[in-house]
Design a protein around this motif. Structure first.
Motif, PDB file in Angstrom:
ATOM      1  N   ASP A  14      12.713 -48.144 -73.234  1.00  0.00           N
ATOM      2  CA  ASP A  14      11.686 -47.951 -72.221  1.00  0.00           C
ATOM      3  C   ASP A  14      11.825 -46.586 -71.570  1.00  0.00           C
ATOM      4  N   LEU A  15      10.705 -46.087 -71.093  1.00  0.00           N
ATOM      5  CA  LEU A  15      10.702 -44.910 -70.233  1.00  0.00           C
ATOM      6  C   LEU A  15      10.651 -45.390 -68.793  1.00  0.00           C
ATOM      7  N   LYS A  16      11.098 -44.550 -67.882  1.00  0.00           N
ATOM      8  CA  LYS A  16      10.960 -44.881 -66.466  1.00  0.00           C
ATOM      9  C   LYS A  16       9.460 -44.902 -66.150  1.00  0.00           C
ATOM     10  N   ASP A  17       9.047 -45.840 -65.325  1.00  0.00           N
ATOM     11  CA  ASP A  17       7.641 -46.025 -64.996  1.00  0.00           C
ATOM     12  C   ASP A  17       7.211 -44.972 -63.979  1.00  0.00           C
ATOM     13  N   ASP A  18       7.090 -43.742 -64.475  1.00  0.00           N
ATOM     14  CA  ASP A  18       6.748 -42.601 -63.644  1.00  0.00           C
ATOM     15  C   ASP A  18       5.877 -41.683 -64.509  1.00  0.00           C
ATOM     16  N   ALA A  19       4.626 -41.516 -64.136  1.00  0.00           N
ATOM     17  CA  ALA A  19       3.671 -40.771 -64.965  1.00  0.00           C
ATOM     18  C   ALA A  19       4.149 -39.350 -65.270  1.00  0.00           C
ATOM     19  N   ALA A  20       4.750 -38.683 -64.304  1.00  0.00           N
ATOM     20  CA  ALA A  20       5.212 -37.312 -64.522  1.00  0.00           C
ATOM     21  C   ALA A  20       6.368 -37.280 -65.533  1.00  0.00           C
ATOM     22  N   LEU A  21       7.294 -38.223 -65.429  1.00  0.00           N
ATOM     23  CA  LEU A  21       8.409 -38.268 -66.378  1.00  0.00           C
ATOM     24  C   LEU A  21       7.928 -38.644 -67.781  1.00  0.00           C
ATOM     25  N   ILE A  22       6.967 -39.559 -67.863  1.00  0.00           N
ATOM     26  CA  ILE A  22       6.422 -39.938 -69.168  1.00  0.00           C
ATOM     27  C   ILE A  22       5.738 -38.738 -69.815  1.00  0.00           C
ATOM     28  N   GLU A  23       4.976 -37.984 -69.048  1.00  0.00           N
ATOM     29  CA  GLU A  23       4.324 -36.797 -69.606  1.00  0.00           C
ATOM     30  C   GLU A  23       5.359 -35.759 -70.025  1.00  0.00           C
ATOM     31  N   GLU A  24       6.409 -35.607 -69.237  1.00  0.00           N
ATOM     32  CA  GLU A  24       7.477 -34.669 -69.620  1.00  0.00           C
ATOM     33  C   GLU A  24       8.124 -35.111 -70.925  1.00  0.00           C
ATOM     34  N   TYR A  25       8.390 -36.386 -71.071  1.00  0.00           N
ATOM     35  CA  TYR A  25       8.981 -36.909 -72.312  1.00  0.00           C
ATOM     36  C   TYR A  25       8.061 -36.597 -73.497  1.00  0.00           C
ATOM     37  N   ARG A  26       6.775 -36.819 -73.327  1.00  0.00           N
ATOM     38  CA  ARG A  26       5.801 -36.540 -74.392  1.00  0.00           C
ATOM     39  C   ARG A  26       5.807 -35.046 -74.741  1.00  0.00           C
ATOM     40  N   ARG A  27       5.858 -34.188 -73.719  1.00  0.00           N
ATOM     41  CA  ARG A  27       5.896 -32.737 -73.987  1.00  0.00           C
ATOM     42  C   ARG A  27       7.119 -32.355 -74.805  1.00  0.00           C
ATOM     43  N   TRP A  28       8.265 -32.929 -74.470  1.00  0.00           N
ATOM     44  CA  TRP A  28       9.498 -32.608 -75.191  1.00  0.00           C
ATOM     45  C   TRP A  28       9.447 -33.067 -76.648  1.00  0.00           C
ATOM     46  N   HIS A  29       8.563 -33.992 -76.983  1.00  0.00           N
ATOM     47  CA  HIS A  29       8.505 -34.521 -78.345  1.00  0.00           C
ATOM     48  C   HIS A  29       7.338 -33.968 -79.165  1.00  0.00           C
ATOM     49  N   ARG A  30       6.658 -32.987 -78.641  1.00  0.00           N
ATOM     50  CA  ARG A  30       5.580 -32.336 -79.404  1.00  0.00           C
ATOM     51  C   ARG A  30       6.197 -31.515 -80.540  1.00  0.00           C
ATOM     52  N   PRO A  31       5.404 -31.244 -81.593  1.00  0.00           N
ATOM     53  CA  PRO A  31       5.918 -30.423 -82.699  1.00  0.00           C
ATOM     54  C   PRO A  31       6.456 -29.080 -82.201  1.00  0.00           C
ATOM     55  N   GLY A  32       7.689 -28.787 -82.581  1.00  0.00           N
ATOM     56  CA  GLY A  32       8.340 -27.542 -82.202  1.00  0.00           C
ATOM     57  C   GLY A  32       9.063 -27.582 -80.866  1.00  0.00           C
ATOM     58  N   ALA A  33       8.895 -28.634 -80.082  1.00  0.00           N
ATOM     59  CA  ALA A  33       9.531 -28.700 -78.761  1.00  0.00           C
ATOM     60  C   ALA A  33      10.947 -29.269 -78.810  1.00  0.00           C
ATOM     61  N   VAL A  34      11.217 -30.125 -79.773  1.00  0.00           N
ATOM     62  CA  VAL A  34      12.567 -30.695 -79.903  1.00  0.00           C
ATOM     63  C   VAL A  34      13.497 -29.574 -80.379  1.00  0.00           C
ATOM     64  N   PRO A  35      14.620 -29.365 -79.723  1.00  0.00           N
ATOM     65  CA  PRO A  35      15.532 -28.292 -80.141  1.00  0.00           C
ATOM     66  C   PRO A  35      15.914 -28.405 -81.617  1.00  0.00           C
ATOM     67  N   SER A  36      16.001 -27.263 -82.267  1.00  0.00           N
ATOM     68  CA  SER A  36      16.303 -27.246 -83.704  1.00  0.00           C
ATOM     69  C   SER A  36      17.637 -27.909 -84.018  1.00  0.00           C
ATOM     70  N   ALA A  37      18.605 -27.821 -83.120  1.00  0.00           N
ATOM     71  CA  ALA A  37      19.906 -28.469 -83.358  1.00  0.00           C
ATOM     72  C   ALA A  37      19.757 -29.982 -83.408  1.00  0.00           C
TER      73      ALA A  37
END
Length: 125
Positions: A14-37
């Motif tokens: 689960d994600l924390k029930d917080d719209a801003a944190l959910i959007e941040e999580y989604r941003r981090w998982h966009r193509p190219g956003a996940v660190p190459s390591a």
């Protein structure tokens, strides 16, 4: 000895029930956003495919692993890699364990209870 073939895993978190944190999580998982390591670590461990789906604050990860995948070895390698530890620390700010998770558990496996391929053929198919 027979070599194990590829295998699918379904994991829940689960994600924390917080719209801003959910959007941040989604941003981090966009193509190219996940660190190459992080991507390199996933691929090097024997994970052949990985997808994450979201519904509200629930995440579902579908992961296909090859015959050489060892979850314990992956966990140990991740714990020893500062870049992976930093990623997991960042993600933990946005995630919360399922209600039935043991302390320290994050992604929990789901039990497959149905597969169309296991069903008998229907007359006329």
């Amino acid at each position: 000895m027979k070599e194990r073939s590829s295998m699918w895993h379904c994991l829940l978190l689960d994600l924390k029930d917080d719209a801003a944190l959910i959007e941040e999580y989604r941003r981090w998982h966009r193509p190219g956003a996940v660190p190459s390591a992080v991507v390199a670590s996933i691929r090097a461990s024997g994970i052949e495919q990985m997808e994450i789906y979201q519904r509200g604050d629930r995440l579902v990860m579908m992961m296909k692993t090859g015959p050489g995948f060892d979850p314990a070895a992956k966990a140990a390698a991740d714990a020893a890699d500062p870049e992976i530890v930093a990623w997991e620390t960042l993600m933990s700010r946005m995630q919360q364990p399922l209600p039935d998770a043991a302390p320290g558990d994050k992604w929990l496996p789901a039990e497959r209870i149905f597969a169309l391929s296991d069903q008998p053929a229907v007359a006329g198919e």
